[in-house]
Design a protein around this motif. Structure first.
Motif, PDB file in Angstrom:
ATOM      1  N   LYS A 218       0.821  -1.214   0.000  1.00 58.28           N
ATOM      2  CA  LYS A 218       0.000   0.000   0.000  1.00 58.28           C
ATOM      3  C   LYS A 218       0.855   1.263   0.000  1.00 58.28           C
ATOM      4  N   SER A 219       2.009   1.192   0.645  1.00 60.35           N
ATOM      5  CA  SER A 219       2.900   2.352   0.704  1.00 60.35           C
ATOM      6  C   SER A 219       4.317   1.866   0.967  1.00 60.35           C
ATOM      7  N   ILE A 220       5.282   2.773   0.813  1.00 62.67           N
ATOM      8  CA  ILE A 220       6.686   2.418   0.977  1.00 62.67           C
ATOM      9  C   ILE A 220       7.407   3.553   1.689  1.00 62.67           C
ATOM     10  N   ALA A 221       8.375   3.212   2.533  1.00 64.36           N
ATOM     11  CA  ALA A 221       9.094   4.220   3.307  1.00 64.36           C
ATOM     12  C   ALA A 221      10.513   3.742   3.582  1.00 64.36           C
ATOM     13  N   VAL A 222      11.398   4.703   3.836  1.00 66.28           N
ATOM     14  CA  VAL A 222      12.773   4.399   4.242  1.00 66.28           C
ATOM     15  C   VAL A 222      12.909   4.720   5.718  1.00 66.28           C
ATOM     16  N   LEU A 223      13.138   3.672   6.528  1.00 64.11           N
ATOM     17  CA  LEU A 223      13.286   3.830   7.967  1.00 64.11           C
ATOM     18  C   LEU A 223      14.557   3.128   8.428  1.00 64.11           C
ATOM     19  N   LYS A 224      15.362   3.840   9.226  1.00 59.89           N
ATOM     20  CA  LYS A 224      16.589   3.263   9.773  1.00 59.89           C
ATOM     21  C   LYS A 224      17.463   2.658   8.662  1.00 59.89           C
ATOM     22  N   SER A 225      17.611   3.415   7.575  1.00 54.98           N
ATOM     23  CA  SER A 225      18.450   3.019   6.438  1.00 54.98           C
ATOM     24  C   SER A 225      17.975   1.732   5.764  1.00 54.98           C
ATOM     25  N   GLY A 226      16.705   1.417   5.906  1.00 54.67           N
ATOM     26  CA  GLY A 226      16.137   0.244   5.257  1.00 54.67           C
ATOM     27  C   GLY A 226      14.799   0.580   4.627  1.00 54.67           C
ATOM     28  N   VAL A 227      14.386  -0.229   3.652  1.00 48.00           N
ATOM     29  CA  VAL A 227      13.108  -0.006   2.979  1.00 48.00           C
ATOM     30  C   VAL A 227      12.029  -0.836   3.665  1.00 48.00           C
ATOM     31  N   ASN A 228      10.931  -0.189   4.015  1.00 44.38           N
ATOM     32  CA  ASN A 228       9.812  -0.859   4.670  1.00 44.38           C
ATOM     33  C   ASN A 228       8.537  -0.604   3.878  1.00 44.38           C
ATOM     34  N   VAL A 229       7.628  -1.585   3.884  1.00 47.20           N
ATOM     35  CA  VAL A 229       6.383  -1.457   3.127  1.00 47.20           C
ATOM     36  C   VAL A 229       5.192  -1.784   4.011  1.00 47.20           C
TER      37      VAL A 229
END
Length: 359
Positions: A218-229
């Motif tokens: 549904k969405s994508i983000a960069v958190l703590k130098s990693g890609v999360n969805v």
């Protein structure tokens, strides 16, 4: 689109190769060790012909991280450094790029150890010592104005982990964007690219492309130098948990966005991808490359990938891209020349439908 023709001479196992009539998406097929990856390496060098560090990068793609005097000849044809590497390309704007890589040779060592003396041949001449590589490059514009410059990489100390010094061009500044995604791609490149895409508020386009393979995203983000969805759970999930295929697609698409009006080189394009995802992969590449005017060079030896591309090109949504694709079947000739047999869409469609082997 960047190049309409590329010529490679004396580079690794390639004595001579010409790739003509290049298109927006260029697919290289052929037997193992026929030179597909080497062609990508050569084009990568040409795309950054003022950057001497690329001589190291192309070996690192093959998990070879050493660089000392014994390694200087590795990229020359037959490992003979007198066979100077020459790579050139005709660009769509009429510019001609030319690169010549030669060894830096000193007539004798300034400092020589007892061990070196004991291994010298019984001759009245000292052996030439290679100490680095010079990249002589030039570009000729459509009005025939030619400019030349050079850069170099120099070994400053001996040993397996010897130090190196880089001499860069003082005048030339590269404007062509190029990215190389090898079969063991570094995912941190995708993270950096995605961060910039999010800053430009373009991440929804990436999400829509990824949804072709994983509809739950549904969405994508960069958190703590990693890609999360977001896949509908009560927390974001690291994209690593969704498999190599989705990560490979993310790396490719974000690289295309990073290289607007540039080029992207992809070794083993279908590596890590399930056959059911290949059509989505090709659709994403075709649409994104066309949208951003990116030229793509990719290698494969997977028949399912070729069949998926053939199917995608016959679909109504991609039918206008048929003339934007060229497949090259690479074959070594008895003369050691690497011959590229061209398969534009109609010829490509015919051999795939008739199950004629071109790999």
């Amino acid at each position: 689109m960047v190049f309409n023709e590329v010529e490679i001479n004396n580079f690794r196992g390639i004595k001579h190769l010409v790739l003509s009539d290049l298109r927006q998406i260029n697919l290289l097929v052929g037997k193992n060790n026929c030179g597909k990856s080497t062609v990508l390496d050569g084009i990568f060098l040409l795309s950054g012909f003022s950057n001497p560090l690329l001589n190291l990068r192309i070996n690192q793609f093959r998990d070879y991280n050493r660089f000392n005097e014994e390694d200087l000849a590795l990229n020359f044809y037959n490992m003979i450094s007198d066979n100077h590497i020459q790579i050139s390309g005709n660009m769509m704007d009429g510019t001609i790029r030319e690169l010549k890589i030669t060894p830096i040779v000193s007539e004798s060592q300034i400092v020589i150890s007892k061990e070196d003396i004991s291994t010298q041949a019984l001759s009245n001449k000292e052996a030439n010592i290679s100490t680095g590589l010079t990249m002589n490059f030039s570009y000729t514009k459509a009005d025939n104005e030619k400019k030349s410059d050079s850069a170099a990489i120099i070994i400053t100390s001996k040993g397996v982990d010897g130090n190196i010094k880089v001499r860069s061009s003082k005048e030339y500044k590269e404007t062509l964007s190029g990215v190389y995604i090898n079969s063991k791609f570094a995912f941190n490149i995708a993270v950096d690219n995605l961060t910039r895409i999010i800053e430009e508020k373009q991440e929804q386009v990436i999400v829509e492309i990824l949804q072709h393979i994983e509809p739950r995203i549904k969405s994508i983000a960069v958190l703590k130098s990693g890609v999360n969805v977001d896949i509908g759970l009560n927390r974001l999930v690291p994209i690593n948990m969704l498999g190599d295929g989705i990560r490979k697609l993310l790396a490719i698409i974000t690289s295309l966005y990073e290289c607007k009006k540039g080029l992207v080189l992809i070794d083993e394009i279908d590596n890590g991808m399930h056959f059911s995802s290949l059509s989505s992969l090709w659709k994403a590449i075709i649409k994104t490359a066309n949208l951003l005017d990116v030229q793509v060079f990719a290698t494969t030896h997977n028949i399912e990938s070729l069949q998926s591309l053939n199917k995608v090109l016959s679909d109504s949504e991609c039918i206008e891209s048929q003339n934007d694709i060229m497949c090259y079947s690479l074959r070594h000739m008895p003369t050691d020349e690497l011959k590229a047999y061209q398969y534009p869409y109609e010829k490509f469609q015919y051999v795939i439908n008739q199950e004629i082997e071109i790999r």
